[in-house]
Write a protein that holds these residues in place. Structure first.
Motif, PDB file in Angstrom:
ATOM      1  N   UNK A 149     -10.330  -1.542  -3.443  1.00  0.00           N
ATOM      2  CA  UNK A 149      -9.990  -2.967  -3.468  1.00  0.00           C
ATOM      3  C   UNK A 149     -10.109  -3.576  -2.072  1.00  0.00           C
ATOM      4  N   UNK A 150     -10.607  -4.797  -2.044  1.00  0.00           N
ATOM      5  CA  UNK A 150     -10.577  -5.627  -0.838  1.00  0.00           C
ATOM      6  C   UNK A 150     -11.230  -4.989   0.380  1.00  0.00           C
ATOM      7  N   UNK A 151     -12.389  -4.395   0.191  1.00  0.00           N
ATOM      8  CA  UNK A 151     -13.139  -3.877   1.333  1.00  0.00           C
ATOM      9  C   UNK A 151     -13.513  -5.051   2.231  1.00  0.00           C
ATOM     10  N   UNK A 152     -13.173  -4.950   3.485  1.00  0.00           N
ATOM     11  CA  UNK A 152     -13.482  -6.048   4.408  1.00  0.00           C
ATOM     12  C   UNK A 152     -13.837  -5.488   5.783  1.00  0.00           C
ATOM     13  N   UNK A 153     -14.860  -6.093   6.367  1.00  0.00           N
ATOM     14  CA  UNK A 153     -15.284  -5.792   7.736  1.00  0.00           C
ATOM     15  C   UNK A 153     -15.319  -7.110   8.493  1.00  0.00           C
ATOM     16  N   UNK A 154     -14.920  -7.074   9.741  1.00  0.00           N
ATOM     17  CA  UNK A 154     -14.991  -8.274  10.560  1.00  0.00           C
ATOM     18  C   UNK A 154     -16.419  -8.811  10.521  1.00  0.00           C
ATOM     19  N   UNK A 155     -16.603 -10.096  10.203  1.00  0.00           N
ATOM     20  CA  UNK A 155     -17.958 -10.657  10.082  1.00  0.00           C
ATOM     21  C   UNK A 155     -18.820 -10.480  11.337  1.00  0.00           C
ATOM     22  N   UNK A 156     -18.198 -10.407  12.502  1.00  0.00           N
ATOM     23  CA  UNK A 156     -18.965 -10.237  13.745  1.00  0.00           C
ATOM     24  C   UNK A 156     -19.623  -8.869  13.826  1.00  0.00           C
ATOM     25  N   UNK A 157     -19.141  -7.902  13.004  1.00  0.00           N
ATOM     26  CA  UNK A 157     -19.614  -6.524  13.107  1.00  0.00           C
ATOM     27  C   UNK A 157     -20.256  -6.012  11.823  1.00  0.00           C
ATOM     28  N   UNK A 158     -20.592  -6.912  10.926  1.00  0.00           N
ATOM     29  CA  UNK A 158     -21.209  -6.478   9.675  1.00  0.00           C
ATOM     30  C   UNK A 158     -22.592  -5.905   9.917  1.00  0.00           C
ATOM     31  N   UNK A 191       0.830  -1.208   0.000  1.00  0.00           N
ATOM     32  CA  UNK A 191       0.000   0.000   0.000  1.00  0.00           C
ATOM     33  C   UNK A 191       0.863   1.256   0.000  1.00  0.00           C
ATOM     34  N   UNK A 192       1.991   1.224   0.680  1.00  0.00           N
ATOM     35  CA  UNK A 192       2.873   2.387   0.678  1.00  0.00           C
ATOM     36  C   UNK A 192       3.544   2.606  -0.668  1.00  0.00           C
ATOM     37  N   UNK A 205      -5.385   4.102   2.145  1.00  0.00           N
ATOM     38  CA  UNK A 205      -6.186   3.012   2.659  1.00  0.00           C
ATOM     39  C   UNK A 205      -6.904   3.536   3.891  1.00  0.00           C
ATOM     40  N   UNK A 206      -7.914   2.803   4.285  1.00  0.00           N
ATOM     41  CA  UNK A 206      -8.646   3.181   5.489  1.00  0.00           C
ATOM     42  C   UNK A 206      -8.660   1.982   6.427  1.00  0.00           C
ATOM     43  N   UNK A 207      -8.293   2.227   7.669  1.00  0.00           N
ATOM     44  CA  UNK A 207      -8.397   1.235   8.731  1.00  0.00           C
ATOM     45  C   UNK A 207      -9.579   1.609   9.606  1.00  0.00           C
ATOM     46  N   UNK A 208     -10.373   0.634   9.972  1.00  0.00           N
ATOM     47  CA  UNK A 208     -11.420   0.836  10.977  1.00  0.00           C
ATOM     48  C   UNK A 208     -10.964   0.120  12.230  1.00  0.00           C
ATOM     49  N   UNK A 209     -10.926   0.850  13.330  1.00  0.00           N
ATOM     50  CA  UNK A 209     -10.461   0.283  14.599  1.00  0.00           C
ATOM     51  C   UNK A 209     -11.504   0.468  15.681  1.00  0.00           C
ATOM     52  N   UNK A 210     -11.684  -0.577  16.425  1.00  0.00           N
ATOM     53  CA  UNK A 210     -12.497  -0.543  17.647  1.00  0.00           C
ATOM     54  C   UNK A 210     -11.505  -0.747  18.781  1.00  0.00           C
ATOM     55  N   UNK A 217      -9.889  -1.078   3.836  1.00  0.00           N
ATOM     56  CA  UNK A 217     -10.067  -0.968   2.392  1.00  0.00           C
ATOM     57  C   UNK A 217      -8.828  -0.296   1.814  1.00  0.00           C
ATOM     58  N   UNK A 218      -8.419  -0.756   0.650  1.00  0.00           N
ATOM     59  CA  UNK A 218      -7.276  -0.210  -0.070  1.00  0.00           C
ATOM     60  C   UNK A 218      -7.791   0.641  -1.225  1.00  0.00           C
ATOM     61  N   UNK A 219      -7.155   1.791  -1.459  1.00  0.00           N
ATOM     62  CA  UNK A 219      -7.526   2.672  -2.563  1.00  0.00           C
ATOM     63  C   UNK A 219      -6.307   2.842  -3.460  1.00  0.00           C
ATOM     64  N   UNK A 220      -6.333   2.170  -4.595  1.00  0.00           N
ATOM     65  CA  UNK A 220      -5.245   2.308  -5.566  1.00  0.00           C
ATOM     66  C   UNK A 220      -5.669   3.324  -6.608  1.00  0.00           C
ATOM     67  N   UNK A 221      -4.710   3.791  -7.391  1.00  0.00           N
ATOM     68  CA  UNK A 221      -5.060   4.794  -8.399  1.00  0.00           C
ATOM     69  C   UNK A 221      -4.096   4.745  -9.559  1.00  0.00           C
ATOM     70  N   UNK A 222      -4.433   5.512 -10.574  1.00  0.00           N
ATOM     71  CA  UNK A 222      -3.596   5.578 -11.772  1.00  0.00           C
ATOM     72  C   UNK A 222      -2.650   6.771 -11.732  1.00  0.00           C
ATOM     73  N   UNK A 223      -2.626   7.499 -10.628  1.00  0.00           N
ATOM     74  CA  UNK A 223      -1.796   8.690 -10.523  1.00  0.00           C
ATOM     75  C   UNK A 223      -2.464   9.918 -11.115  1.00  0.00           C
TER      76      UNK A 223
END
Length: 132
Positions: free
Chosen positions: A71-80, A38-39, A45-50, A58-64
């Protein structure tokens, strides 16, 4: 406990691997160098923290230029269904706009259509894909 969404938040590869494993249904253990990727290649990218726990990513790629891609948006299934995923995409959208992007793209499987089209505000488009 509240969930905080953090643009370009710190994370370690093991916790992202564990979150992806829970969210995408595979055994953890890959622990790829997501931090390095990612760097090197992403707008951000965005981190969600509890508290200290990573519960969304979620990762945000670009063309510059003007195109960014979620890409790859994911949430812990326990908190969907608690708005965490929509919060990830909302902050990703704001930061892509701030960076001068004019378009934010996403590809998704049919069962995720309500999430991306209703909860996140994407519009349906025609697209093509070549499986490599």
């Amino acid at each position: 406990m509240t969930v905080e969404h953090i643009w370009r938040g710190a994370f370690d590869n093991t916790e992202v691997d564990a979150l992806h494993a829970r969210g995408f249904g595979y055994e953890p253990g890959d622990a790829a160098d997501v931090w390095g990727r990612v760097n090197d290649h992403s707008l951000g990218w965005v981190c969600a923290r509890r508290g200290d726990e990573l519960v969304g990513f979620v990762n945000v790629v670009w063309d510059g230029g003007v195109h960014a891609f979620v890409l790859d948006t994911v949430t812990d299934p326990r908190l969907r269904r608690a708005g965490i995923g929509a919060g990830l995409v909302r902050l990703a959208t704001e930061r892509a706009r701030d960076a001068g992007c004019r378009w934010l793209h996403v590809d998704f499987e049919p069962h995720l259509e309500p999430f991306y089209l209703r909860a996140c505000g994407f519009s349906p488009t025609r697209a093509g894909l070549i499986a490599l």
